[in-house]
Scaffold this motif. Structure first.
Motif, PDB file in Angstrom:
ATOM      1  N   PHE A  62       0.849  -1.185   0.000  1.00 33.16           N
ATOM      2  CA  PHE A  62       0.000   0.000   0.000  1.00 33.16           C
ATOM      3  C   PHE A  62       0.887   1.238   0.000  1.00 33.16           C
ATOM      4  N   SER A  63       0.585   2.183  -0.882  1.00 37.24           N
ATOM      5  CA  SER A  63       1.363   3.410  -0.997  1.00 37.24           C
ATOM      6  C   SER A  63       0.473   4.628  -0.794  1.00 37.24           C
ATOM      7  N   GLY A  64       0.944   5.574   0.015  1.00 38.38           N
ATOM      8  CA  GLY A  64       0.216   6.833   0.139  1.00 38.38           C
ATOM      9  C   GLY A  64       0.269   7.427   1.530  1.00 38.38           C
ATOM     10  N   ASP A  65       0.547   8.718   1.601  1.00 37.38           N
ATOM     11  CA  ASP A  65       0.421   9.474   2.847  1.00 37.38           C
ATOM     12  C   ASP A  65      -0.973  10.086   2.848  1.00 37.38           C
ATOM     13  N   LYS A  66      -1.082  11.343   2.550  1.00 35.16           N
ATOM     14  CA  LYS A  66      -2.377  12.011   2.398  1.00 35.16           C
ATOM     15  C   LYS A  66      -2.317  12.846   1.129  1.00 35.16           C
ATOM     16  N   GLU A  75      -6.765  10.315  10.191  1.00 35.57           N
ATOM     17  CA  GLU A  75      -5.616  10.669  11.019  1.00 35.57           C
ATOM     18  C   GLU A  75      -4.368   9.918  10.550  1.00 35.57           C
ATOM     19  N   LYS A  76      -4.546   8.688  10.074  1.00 31.97           N
ATOM     20  CA  LYS A  76      -3.431   7.899   9.573  1.00 31.97           C
ATOM     21  C   LYS A  76      -3.199   8.172   8.090  1.00 31.97           C
ATOM     22  N   SER A  77      -2.080   7.691   7.579  1.00 29.94           N
ATOM     23  CA  SER A  77      -1.816   7.779   6.145  1.00 29.94           C
ATOM     24  C   SER A  77      -2.759   6.848   5.397  1.00 29.94           C
ATOM     25  N   GLU A  78      -2.914   7.098   4.100  1.00 29.38           N
ATOM     26  CA  GLU A  78      -3.742   6.221   3.262  1.00 29.38           C
ATOM     27  C   GLU A  78      -3.233   4.784   3.340  1.00 29.38           C
ATOM     28  N   ALA A  79      -1.909   4.616   3.263  1.00 23.60           N
ATOM     29  CA  ALA A  79      -1.330   3.272   3.296  1.00 23.60           C
ATOM     30  C   ALA A  79      -1.675   2.550   4.594  1.00 23.60           C
ATOM     31  N   GLU A  80      -1.612   3.265   5.713  1.00 27.80           N
ATOM     32  CA  GLU A  80      -1.913   2.656   7.010  1.00 27.80           C
ATOM     33  C   GLU A  80      -3.391   2.324   7.151  1.00 27.80           C
ATOM     34  N   VAL A  81      -4.246   3.219   6.677  1.00 24.36           N
ATOM     35  CA  VAL A  81      -5.695   2.954   6.705  1.00 24.36           C
ATOM     36  C   VAL A  81      -6.014   1.717   5.875  1.00 24.36           C
ATOM     37  N   PHE A  82      -5.438   1.647   4.681  1.00 19.99           N
ATOM     38  CA  PHE A  82      -5.688   0.510   3.795  1.00 19.99           C
ATOM     39  C   PHE A  82      -5.115  -0.781   4.373  1.00 19.99           C
ATOM     40  N   SER A  83      -3.947  -0.685   5.003  1.00 13.98           N
ATOM     41  CA  SER A  83      -3.348  -1.867   5.625  1.00 13.98           C
ATOM     42  C   SER A  83      -4.244  -2.406   6.729  1.00 13.98           C
ATOM     43  N   GLU A  99       4.322   2.087   2.068  1.00 12.35           N
ATOM     44  CA  GLU A  99       5.020   3.300   1.632  1.00 12.35           C
ATOM     45  C   GLU A  99       4.128   4.442   2.080  1.00 12.35           C
ATOM     46  N   THR A 100       4.590   5.277   3.000  1.00  9.53           N
ATOM     47  CA  THR A 100       3.699   6.231   3.662  1.00  9.53           C
ATOM     48  C   THR A 100       4.057   7.695   3.427  1.00  9.53           C
ATOM     49  N   GLU A 101       4.769   8.000   2.351  1.00  2.00           N
ATOM     50  CA  GLU A 101       5.173   9.388   2.107  1.00  2.00           C
ATOM     51  C   GLU A 101       4.571   9.997   0.844  1.00  2.00           C
TER      52      GLU A 101
END
Length: 227
Positions: A62-66, A75-83, A99-101
């Motif tokens: 999963f890739s993505g911050d905001k 509140e979390k990055s897109e990658a973390e939400v999707f994970s 990948e969270t940036e």
């Protein structure tokens, strides 16, 4: 999200033409990794997790911050939400790469390459399933083929998305039908102009598709996601 507008039947027809153009109709097949490019719709995470659990790949990234549409949303990055969504569906955490940036599609591609390279597994990956929203498929492919730092042409690339028709796509995450069409129009416009900026490879746009885009723009209702 982009205003409270009613979508006419004529506008729906124009938008459906763009929707069909933006989809690539790729068939899923076993690949080395599933790479999900961040966005504001968790159904892409659900779909990617389903693909993983059905054996389409052994790794899920999963890739993505905001980005533009998720800043202030989570509140979390897109990658973390999707994970979190994938883990909740049963995907083992040790099979997930984050990948969270990245804050845009080009960065999703380039930063994911960097993470895979740092993990020492990049050279072992020769086939990718890219997952995004349905109206982003063509843009994701065009971006990947331009922004991947390695030899993208040598890779086997498939782009997939949740198989949801446009008229059934609106929900609490992506908004109303008007919101969906507004994002669609903006994504299509990027396919048109980004090759000139070096962000994407060139894509042929049929005359009828370009005509439908212009008719939607002339309504004055669908320019909220334009550049």
């Amino acid at each position: 999200m982009f205003g409270n507008y009613t979508v006419t039947d004529e506008e729906k027809d124009y938008a459906l033409t763009l929707w069909e153009y933006m989809g690539l109709k790729h068939e899923g097949k076993k690949s080395d990794i599933i790479l999900v490019l961040g966005n504001h719709d968790t159904r892409t995470a659900e779909y990617a997790a389903k693909l993983f659990l059905e054996g389409f790949a052994d790794l899920l990234m999963f890739s993505g911050d905001k980005g533009v549409l998720t800043t202030g949303k989570w509140e979390k990055s897109e990658a973390e939400v999707f994970s979190d969504v994938a883990i909740g569906m049963g995907v083992p955490e040790n099979k997930i790469i984050l990948e969270t940036e990245a804050t845009n599609t080009g960065q999703n591609v380039a930063f994911s390459y960097k993470v895979l390279q740092q993990k020492g597994i990049l050279e072992a990956l020769h086939s990718y399933i890219l997952v995004q929203m349905p109206h982003m498929e063509r843009r994701v492919y065009a971006t990947f083929m331009k922004q991947w730092p390695g030899d993208a042409v040598s890779l086997d690339i498939i782009v997939l998305s949740p198989p949801i028709p446009m008229l059934k796509y609106p929900n609490d995450h992506v908004g109303t039908l008007h919101d969906v069409i507004t994002v669609l129009v903006g994504s299509f416009f990027r396919v048109k102009i980004y090759p000139d900026t070096g962000f994407q490879i060139q894509q042929h746009i049929p005359k009828n598709v370009w005509l439908c885009f212009n008719k939607l723009i002339k309504t004055g209702k669908y320019g909220g996601h334009m550049i």
